[in-house]
Design an enzyme around this catalytic site. Structure first.
Site, short mmCIF file in Angstrom:
data_model
loop_
_atom_site.label_atom_id
_atom_site.label_comp_id
_atom_site.label_asym_id
_atom_site.label_seq_id
_atom_site.Cartn_x
_atom_site.Cartn_y
_atom_site.Cartn_z
N GLU A 174 24.95 49.73 70.89
CA GLU A 174 25.96 48.82 71.45
C GLU A 174 25.33 47.66 72.22
O GLU A 174 26.01 46.68 72.52
CB GLU A 174 26.94 49.60 72.34
CG GLU A 174 26.43 49.98 73.71
CD GLU A 174 25.50 51.18 73.75
OE1 GLU A 174 25.08 51.56 74.86
OE2 GLU A 174 25.17 51.74 72.68
N CYS A 201 21.75 57.94 73.17
CA CYS A 201 20.96 58.10 74.39
C CYS A 201 21.04 59.56 74.88
O CYS A 201 20.62 60.46 74.17
CB CYS A 201 21.39 57.09 75.46
SG CYS A 201 20.20 56.95 76.83
N HIS A 260 20.26 52.24 72.36
CA HIS A 260 21.66 51.86 72.55
C HIS A 260 22.08 50.84 71.48
O HIS A 260 21.85 49.64 71.65
CB HIS A 260 21.85 51.25 73.94
CG HIS A 260 21.74 52.23 75.05
ND1 HIS A 260 22.82 52.98 75.48
CD2 HIS A 260 20.68 52.64 75.78
CE1 HIS A 260 22.42 53.78 76.45
NE2 HIS A 260 21.12 53.60 76.65
#
Length: 202
Positions: free
Chosen positions: A184, A72, A182
């Site tokens: 994650e 990001c 992202h």
């Protein structure tokens, strides 16, 4: 800056017994085998924190010498300059960070698209890379951003996404891989990318 706990949890899940440490200590960054550089929020605030915590030289050194993953704003900060706050980045990759142009934020049906770009979207592989292993072309990842990178050298582009306009969503050079979305927060494919990073030997 941002979602460090979720990045840590996802990495710990795929780390295969390796220690995963969240730290703003330059010595810890210097000692790490590999570095993940996440970020959320505004670019000026993130750059301010890097400077205030004395992390600039440690981050630059890590990005030159060890496997390095930017996520990001951690991708955006690698570039020379950002339109967000008119601030310089770390200058590791030639190019700029641009805001989505309001006049082009229209979908295929003619409806207006919101900025920030928020939600799931496809990432098309521009070329092969070790971090794409086991991840289908056009797999969907989770995005939250209003700005995107424009690398000067197209050879560094390894992933693209369309949101009103096509934009660069992943870049790679030598030991650096950086992505706008992202991983994650991107379920199985995001975990696969992080596992690939843990195993990556550039």
């Amino acid at each position: 800056m941002g979602n460090l706990r979720s990045v840590w949890q996802a990495l710990a899940h795929v780390a295969d017994g390796r220690q995963v440490l969240v730290s703003s200590d330059p010595a810890a960054v210097a000692a790490a085998e590999r570095v993940v550089f996440p970020g959320q929020g505004a670019m000026p605030d993130c750059m301010h924190e890097i400077e205030t915590r004395g992390l600039r030289s440690a981050v630059l050194e890590a990005a030159r010498n060890k496997p390095f993953l930017g996520i990001c704003i951690g991708q955006q900060m690698l570039f020379e300059h950002s339109d967000e706050g008119n601030v310089p980045g770390l200058g590791l990759i030639a190019g700029n960070v641009r805001r989505f142009p309001a006049e082009k934020m229209i979908d295929a049906m003619g409806s207006k698209l919101k900025v920030p770009h928020m939600g799931w979207n496809e990432v098309r592989h521009s070329r092969e890379h070790a971090l794409w292993k086991g991840i289908a072309n056009d797999a969907r990842f989770y995005f939250v951003h209003s700005y995107f990178v424009e690398p000067q050298d197209e050879d560094y582009v390894v992933g693209t996404t369309r949101y009103g306009i096509p934009f660069t969503s992943a870049v790679a050079r030598d030991n650096i891989f950086a992505i706008q979305c992202h991983p994650e927060k991107s379920a199985i494919d995001g975990l696969a990318m992080l596992a690939n990073f843990v195993a990556w030997k550039p």
